[in-house]
Design an enzyme around this catalytic site. Structure first.
Site, mmCIF file in Angstrom:
data_model
loop_
_atom_site.group_PDB
_atom_site.id
_atom_site.type_symbol
_atom_site.label_atom_id
_atom_site.label_comp_id
_atom_site.label_asym_id
_atom_site.label_seq_id
_atom_site.Cartn_x
_atom_site.Cartn_y
_atom_site.Cartn_z
ATOM 1 N N TYR A 1 0.809 -1.217 0.000
ATOM 2 C CA TYR A 1 0.000 0.000 0.000
ATOM 3 C C TYR A 1 0.848 1.274 0.000
ATOM 4 O O TYR A 1 0.400 2.314 -0.433
ATOM 5 C CB TYR A 1 -0.911 0.021 1.229
ATOM 6 C CG TYR A 1 -2.111 -0.875 1.082
ATOM 7 C CD1 TYR A 1 -3.326 -0.361 0.646
ATOM 8 C CD2 TYR A 1 -2.036 -2.230 1.365
ATOM 9 C CE1 TYR A 1 -4.434 -1.184 0.501
ATOM 10 C CE2 TYR A 1 -3.137 -3.058 1.225
ATOM 11 C CZ TYR A 1 -4.331 -2.528 0.788
ATOM 12 O OH TYR A 1 -5.420 -3.341 0.633
ATOM 13 N N THR B 1 4.745 -4.096 9.158
ATOM 14 C CA THR B 1 5.040 -4.464 10.550
ATOM 15 C C THR B 1 3.715 -4.855 11.204
ATOM 16 O O THR B 1 3.093 -4.033 11.868
ATOM 17 C CB THR B 1 5.683 -3.302 11.342
ATOM 18 O OG1 THR B 1 5.068 -2.070 10.924
ATOM 19 C CG2 THR B 1 7.158 -3.209 11.137
ATOM 20 N N THR C 1 6.065 1.514 9.829
ATOM 21 C CA THR C 1 5.767 1.907 11.203
ATOM 22 C C THR C 1 6.486 0.950 12.145
ATOM 23 O O THR C 1 6.384 -0.265 11.995
ATOM 24 C CB THR C 1 4.253 1.823 11.443
ATOM 25 O OG1 THR C 1 3.612 2.566 10.424
ATOM 26 C CG2 THR C 1 3.887 2.382 12.807
ATOM 27 N N LYS D 1 4.679 9.294 14.360
ATOM 28 C CA LYS D 1 3.767 8.384 13.664
ATOM 29 C C LYS D 1 2.897 7.603 14.652
ATOM 30 O O LYS D 1 1.673 7.504 14.500
ATOM 31 C CB LYS D 1 4.590 7.418 12.814
ATOM 32 C CG LYS D 1 3.854 6.223 12.307
ATOM 33 C CD LYS D 1 2.940 6.581 11.177
ATOM 34 C CE LYS D 1 2.065 5.395 10.779
ATOM 35 N NZ LYS D 1 1.428 5.565 9.516
ATOM 36 N N ARG E 1 -5.845 8.838 17.533
ATOM 37 C CA ARG E 1 -7.110 8.486 16.877
ATOM 38 C C ARG E 1 -7.755 7.279 17.573
ATOM 39 O O ARG E 1 -8.950 7.265 17.812
ATOM 40 C CB ARG E 1 -6.845 8.192 15.400
ATOM 41 C CG ARG E 1 -8.060 8.343 14.538
ATOM 42 C CD ARG E 1 -7.688 8.731 13.120
ATOM 43 N NE ARG E 1 -8.804 8.557 12.222
ATOM 44 C CZ ARG E 1 -9.777 9.449 12.051
ATOM 45 N NH1 ARG E 1 -9.767 10.579 12.724
ATOM 46 N NH2 ARG E 1 -10.761 9.202 11.207
ATOM 47 N N ARG F 1 -14.393 23.603 21.650
ATOM 48 C CA ARG F 1 -13.167 22.834 21.901
ATOM 49 C C ARG F 1 -13.434 21.339 22.074
ATOM 50 O O ARG F 1 -12.625 20.619 22.629
ATOM 51 C CB ARG F 1 -12.453 23.392 23.140
ATOM 52 C CG ARG F 1 -11.736 24.704 22.857
ATOM 53 C CD ARG F 1 -11.107 25.319 24.086
ATOM 54 N NE ARG F 1 -12.085 25.680 25.117
ATOM 55 C CZ ARG F 1 -12.890 26.727 25.043
ATOM 56 N NH1 ARG F 1 -12.854 27.531 23.997
ATOM 57 N NH2 ARG F 1 -13.762 26.994 26.000
ATOM 58 N N CYS G 1 -3.302 -0.104 10.633
ATOM 59 C CA CYS G 1 -2.559 1.001 11.253
ATOM 60 C C CYS G 1 -3.042 1.269 12.667
ATOM 61 O O CYS G 1 -2.354 0.999 13.636
ATOM 62 C CB CYS G 1 -2.735 2.268 10.422
ATOM 63 S SG CYS G 1 -2.512 1.995 8.682
ATOM 64 N N TYR H 1 -12.612 -2.872 6.589
ATOM 65 C CA TYR H 1 -12.435 -2.178 7.877
ATOM 66 C C TYR H 1 -12.987 -0.766 7.866
ATOM 67 O O TYR H 1 -13.236 -0.185 8.927
ATOM 68 C CB TYR H 1 -10.970 -2.216 8.316
ATOM 69 C CG TYR H 1 -10.073 -1.157 7.714
ATOM 70 C CD1 TYR H 1 -9.442 -1.377 6.491
ATOM 71 C CD2 TYR H 1 -9.847 0.046 8.367
ATOM 72 C CE1 TYR H 1 -8.610 -0.410 5.943
ATOM 73 C CE2 TYR H 1 -9.012 1.008 7.828
ATOM 74 C CZ TYR H 1 -8.408 0.776 6.614
ATOM 75 O OH TYR H 1 -7.586 1.736 6.076
ATOM 76 N N LYS H 2 -13.171 -0.208 6.665
ATOM 77 C CA LYS H 2 -13.821 1.095 6.560
ATOM 78 C C LYS H 2 -14.420 1.198 5.157
ATOM 79 O O LYS H 2 -14.144 0.346 4.297
ATOM 80 C CB LYS H 2 -12.851 2.241 6.855
ATOM 81 C CG LYS H 2 -11.763 2.451 5.827
ATOM 82 C CD LYS H 2 -10.969 3.691 6.214
ATOM 83 C CE LYS H 2 -9.972 4.051 5.148
ATOM 84 N NZ LYS H 2 -9.245 5.281 5.479
HETATM 85 N N1 SAJ Z 1 -13.169 4.775 12.828
HETATM 86 C C1 SAJ Z 1 -14.213 4.892 13.728
HETATM 87 N N2 SAJ Z 1 -14.646 6.135 14.088
HETATM 88 C C2 SAJ Z 1 -14.089 7.270 13.559
HETATM 89 C C3 SAJ Z 1 -13.031 7.161 12.641
HETATM 90 C C4 SAJ Z 1 -12.583 5.888 12.298
HETATM 91 O O1 SAJ Z 1 -14.746 3.893 14.239
HETATM 92 O O2 SAJ Z 1 -14.559 8.361 13.916
HETATM 93 C C5 SAJ Z 1 -12.659 3.453 12.468
HETATM 94 C C6 SAJ Z 1 -12.803 3.121 10.982
HETATM 95 O O3 SAJ Z 1 -14.069 2.584 10.693
HETATM 96 C C7 SAJ Z 1 -11.692 2.102 10.785
HETATM 97 C C8 SAJ Z 1 -10.609 2.582 11.752
HETATM 98 O O4 SAJ Z 1 -11.265 3.442 12.667
HETATM 99 O O5 SAJ Z 1 -12.088 0.812 11.176
HETATM 100 C C9 SAJ Z 1 -9.446 3.309 11.111
HETATM 101 O O6 SAJ Z 1 -9.850 4.110 10.003
HETATM 102 P P1 SAJ Z 1 -9.260 5.569 9.681
HETATM 103 O O7 SAJ Z 1 -9.904 6.050 8.449
HETATM 104 O O8 SAJ Z 1 -9.355 6.427 10.880
HETATM 105 O O9 SAJ Z 1 -7.707 5.335 9.467
HETATM 106 P P2 SAJ Z 1 -6.794 4.364 8.552
HETATM 107 O O10 SAJ Z 1 -6.404 3.200 9.392
HETATM 108 O O11 SAJ Z 1 -7.410 4.076 7.218
HETATM 109 O O12 SAJ Z 1 -5.523 5.325 8.310
HETATM 110 C C10 SAJ Z 1 -4.805 5.831 9.434
HETATM 111 C C11 SAJ Z 1 -4.599 7.337 9.234
HETATM 112 N N3 SAJ Z 1 -4.161 7.933 10.500
HETATM 113 C C12 SAJ Z 1 -4.815 8.975 11.064
HETATM 114 O O13 SAJ Z 1 -5.806 9.463 10.577
HETATM 115 C C13 SAJ Z 1 -4.224 9.524 12.316
HETATM 116 C C14 SAJ Z 1 -3.593 7.574 8.131
HETATM 117 O O14 SAJ Z 1 -3.283 8.955 8.028
HETATM 118 C C15 SAJ Z 1 -2.311 6.776 8.412
HETATM 119 O O15 SAJ Z 1 -1.366 6.923 7.383
HETATM 120 C C16 SAJ Z 1 -2.669 5.315 8.477
HETATM 121 O O16 SAJ Z 1 -3.581 5.149 9.570
HETATM 122 C C17 SAJ Z 1 -1.406 4.515 8.681
HETATM 123 O O17 SAJ Z 1 -0.892 3.944 7.718
HETATM 124 O O18 SAJ Z 1 -0.870 4.493 9.795
#
Ligand code: SAJ
Length: 421
Positions: A12, A84, A125, A210, A217, A250, A264, A321-322
């Protein structure tokens, strides 16, 4: 002047990075140990679903600037972008541990190709201090010294799957050098295509940055998920409560959901917990809260079905997953299916991105006719909110819906057949 770059790992991150460099003046050798991936790419195909990537990879290969193969070559720079994941079966004590064996193997394979003046970048990572304490000594077995004879940096990718090509260019890029000169060399390479700010720091800070981003999040999603349980207990609509709370200047509560998946956010916080278990109770607990959210969802399904899912037919909508990605790694849907099956439910799923699911000893195929399957099922569970789904039609056809993403809320609000998180 750097001209030739070897990118190790064409996943990816590695593939988009290789294609980006190849279309910005570099001669790029993309290296992967998986022959199937290499064959797919050589035939003009792609093994990853990501908007724009197929065209970019093809353009890079057709120009002759990107070659993919299973061995390294001498080059000016080496970028390590291997996965990783965490180690299987290490969670007996409640802890999961990072598997950095791919990083170690890739590093070892670079050592014989190192020459004075080379740049080595780790993008994977990794737990704090991996670059300085593990990667550096392995590379120095070549007899060359980091910071003196060759340059070593850690530069994490931070792109969002689904938006990788845009974010690779536009996001701020952090480059952590083993020495300040190393970081500057790293900047020269990435400045060829990065338009966002390029921030130079040391390698360990870059590793922490990172991990801190994704952990933030995860912890915030855990809080939203805990709010959803409280809302259920006190019989209020969590989505409405969050919307109102977020009017505060806030406060920015994230969305609750079926849990946290992906390679991630559900993995990275463990790298901190593993590295310093005595000082990370909050991060650890957040992981556990998110990991247990599928259990909460299955409880809602049982409630909706009158107390038990045994012998009930349950249709999951969306297993990635999303939304709008083709990735099921760590997807909460897999846990929801496992728990439902364990409790005797008859499980079906539909997902436009995943024709077949093979996990944990069971195999399922995506239902061919979504609305037909929705009509037949005792209960439909919206797990992943793909944008291609017609939610009003799903609402009309289903007998019962458990909506973990607040998708049928607007139309289904007050409908006795919809339960939300
Ligand atoms: N999710 C929730 N509620 C939310 C947001 C997300 O339940 O409000 C869930 C999603 O459904 C999913 C998971 O969290 O299952 C993660 O999805 P995501 O869209 O938040 O993130 P990733 O895993 O696709 O990508 C993240 C990103 N990191 C951040 O936003 C801080 C991306 O910028 C990173 O590059 C990536 O991880 C990575 O490679 O580490």
């Amino acid at each position: 002047m750097m001209r030739k770059v070897c990118v190790l790992g064409l996943g990816y991150i590695g593939l988009p990075t290789a294609a980006m460099l190849a279309t910005h003046g570099y001669q790029v050798i993309g290296v992967d140990i998986n022959d199937r991936i290499l064959a797919t790419l050589q035939n003009g195909g792609i093994h990853i679903q990501e908007p724009g990537l197929k065209a970019l990879a093809r353009q890079a290969m057709e120009s002759g600037n990107l070659t993919v193969q299973n061995r390294l070559e001498l080059a000016d720079a080496f970028i390590i972008a291997v996965p990783t994941p965490f180690l299987e079966h290490t969670d007996l004590d409640g802890y999961k541990r990072a598997d950095i064996s791919y990083v170690m193997a890739a590093t070892q394979s670079v050592a014989p190709y190192l020459r004075p003046g080379c740049l080595v970048v780790l993008e994977s990572t990794s737990p704090p201090r991996t670059t300085t304490d593990l990667v550096r000594p392995l590379l120095e077995q070549s007899g060359l010294q980091a910071g003196r004879d060759f340059h070593l940096v850690y530069s994490p990718e931070r792109v969002l799957p689904g938006q990788i090509l845009r974010e690779l260019v536009e996001n701020a890029r952090v480059i952590g050098g083993v020495t300040p000169e190393c970081a500057q060399m790293g900047r020269d390479l990435y400045a060829s295509f990065v338009k966002g700010e390029i921030v130079l720091t040391d390698a360990t800070t870059a590793e922490m940055v990172k991990l801190m981003e994704n952990t933030t999040r995860d912890v915030n999603i855990a809080l939203a998920n805990e709010f959803s349980r409280l809302a259920h207990r006190f019989q209020i609509n969590v989505w409405e409560a969050i919307q109102i709370a977020n009017l505060h200047p806030r406060v920015k509560i994230l969305n609750p959901g079926p849990g946290v998946g992906g390679h991630c956010i559900s993995v990275d916080p463990w790298f901190l917990v593993e590295a310093a278990p005595d000082i990370t109770p909050l991060i650890h607990t957040a992981r556990q809260v998110n990991d247990r959210q599928p259990e909460f969802v299955v409880g809602l399904v049982a409630d909706a079905c009158g107390g038990s899912v045994a012998d009930r037919s349950i249709l999951l909508l969306g297993v990635t997953y999303k939304p709008d990605v083709d990735d099921v790694r760590e997807s909460p849907a897999l846990q929801v299916i496992r728990l439902l099956k364990q409790k005797g439910a008859v499980v079906e799923y539909h997902d436009p991105y995943i024709p077949r699911l093979d996990h944990d000893g069971w195999q399922l195929e995506s239902a061919p006719d979504l609305l037909g399957a929705a009509r037949r099922a005792d209960c439909v569970v919206i797990v992943t909110n793909h944008s291609s789904y017609d939610y009003p039609a799903i609402l009309e056809n289903a007998q019962l819906i458990v909506d973990t993403r607040n998708m049928v809320n607007a139309t289904g609000n007050g409908s006795p057949k919809v339960s939300r998180l």
